[in-house]
Design a protein around this motif. Structure first.
Motif: not given
Length: 387
Positions: A110, A125, A127-128
């Motif tokens: 993650n 993060s 993802e972002t």
């Protein structure tokens, strides 16, 4: 050329200045051989290339990209952070941080982790790229932080190994290792498993710690300091141990190449060697970059020496990696070299980054090669027979 003990400690003056910290030396120095002229039979075919900020920005760092299967994450010393697709180099996100970055990326399922020049451990993060937390370290770290998803471990240049809660950055434990007066400016990242952490130290020892409390379980001596001067007594371990099922393979400077049981720390086998990097394996063979720049192949079954390629001596080669029928390494002038896996003959060559290549080439999807130069150029290549 064969490796002998009195040649282990010789390097070019420029490289020694940036590699050693703690004191000075009046030892003699070897000059790198010129880039070899070869009759190439294989070529590096570029798939994509991009620029990642200023790369190492003229600092002696080891900012290797993190290949996570479906994404490549990379960082530059001047704070550019990128996530790209391995197949085409398309950016998934890009972020400019105000941090000066000294180590990273490490990651888990993650999150991503890096260490700043101001000795802070930062979590993002995946993802972002959003910053999730940051925690202070007692001093700088050059090794990429490592995580098992719940625990993040950072190792500092003064020998401290520190465990943090991956969820919030809370410090959980600290182990204080011993560091000699003189050591190499290397970056051996710890290994972080579900219940054990394995850390390598500049005193030539590998130590296993419990993941929950940082308590020592076992230690193994890869190199034993010998000699009258601090330079002669260097025994640093500069590469993260290679995990092979229930064992680790490790190499040290002026020490040995060894296979060690991961649970007990018992030696399975060893042989004399000197290297700044851990070995790699491929096709049943073990490949090692000796401290003097020779690339050596050993047969995995009995560690018998198969071949030595000595035409790259003192060129500060990177950890060699096997891809198909070839073994690939980079050097201090920014050249990539492709060697025959069978006999070590030089088969291909490419000038990649004029600022040099310090971090090892990585083999990614389809056997392609991920390369990151000191000047910030990152690219993916395939190796193809030359027509």
């Amino acid at each position: 050329m064969r490796v002998t003990r009195n040649r282990f400690v010789r390097f070019s003056l420029a490289s020694l200045v940036v590699l050693l910290v703690g004191c000075s030396t009046k030892d003699t120095f070897e000059q790198p051989v010129p880039v070899p002229e070869i009759d190439a039979t294989v070529e590096f075919k570029r798939i994509w290339t991009m620029s990642v900020g200023k790369g190492h920005d003229d600092q002696f760092l080891h900012l290797a990209p993190l290949y996570a299967g479906d994404v490549i994450y990379a960082a530059s010393a001047d704070g550019l952070l990128v996530a790209v697709e391995p197949g085409n180099g398309k950016a998934l996100w890009q972020r400019r941080s105000k941090d000066r970055i000294f180590a990273g990326f490490g990651g888990d399922g993650n999150q991503l982790y890096y260490i700043t020049r101001d000795a802070e451990l930062v979590a993002l993060s995946r993802e972002t790229s959003e910053e999730l937390w940051r925690a202070s370290l007692p001093t700088e770290g050059l090794a990429a932080p490592q995580s098992n998803g719940s625990l993040v471990v950072a190792q500092t240049t003064d020998g401290r190994v520190i465990g943090f809660d991956a969820a919030n950055g809370e410090r959980l434990w600290q182990y204080d290792g011993q560091v000699p007066v003189l050591s190499m400016r290397t970056a051996a990242a710890p290994l972080v498993g579900g219940d054990i952490v394995i850390a390598s130290f500049a005193n030539g020892r590998v130590i296993a710690l419990t993941a929950d409390a940082g308590q020592p379980v076992w230690q193994y001596e890869v190199g034993q300091p010998q000699g009258r001067t601090e330079l002669e007594r260097l025994v640093d371990i500069g590469g993260q141990p290679l995990v092979l099922e229930s064992a680790i393979m490790v190499a040290g400077y002026q020490g040995k190449l060894a296979l060690v049981d991961i649970r007990s720390g018992q030696e399975i086998w060893s042989r004399r060697a000197s290297s700044f990097y851990s070995p790699s394996i491929g096709g049943g063979s073990i490949f090692l970059a000796a401290a003097n720049g020779d690339i050596i192949a050993y047969r995995g079954s009995d560690r018998r020496e198969l071949w030595v390629q000595d035409r790259l001596s003192w060129r500060q080669v990177t950890r060699p990696v096997a891809s198909g029928d070839y073994v690939v390494t980079g050097d201090y002038e920014g050249y990539l070299h492709a060697l025959s896996r069978e006999d070590g003959a030089l088969q291909g060559q490419l000038k990649f980054d004029s600022d040099g290549i310090r971090v090892p080439v990585q083999v990614i999807e389809d056997g392609n090669l991920l390369v990151y130069g000191n000047g910030g150029r990152m690219a993916v290549y395939s190796l193809k027979p030359k027509k």
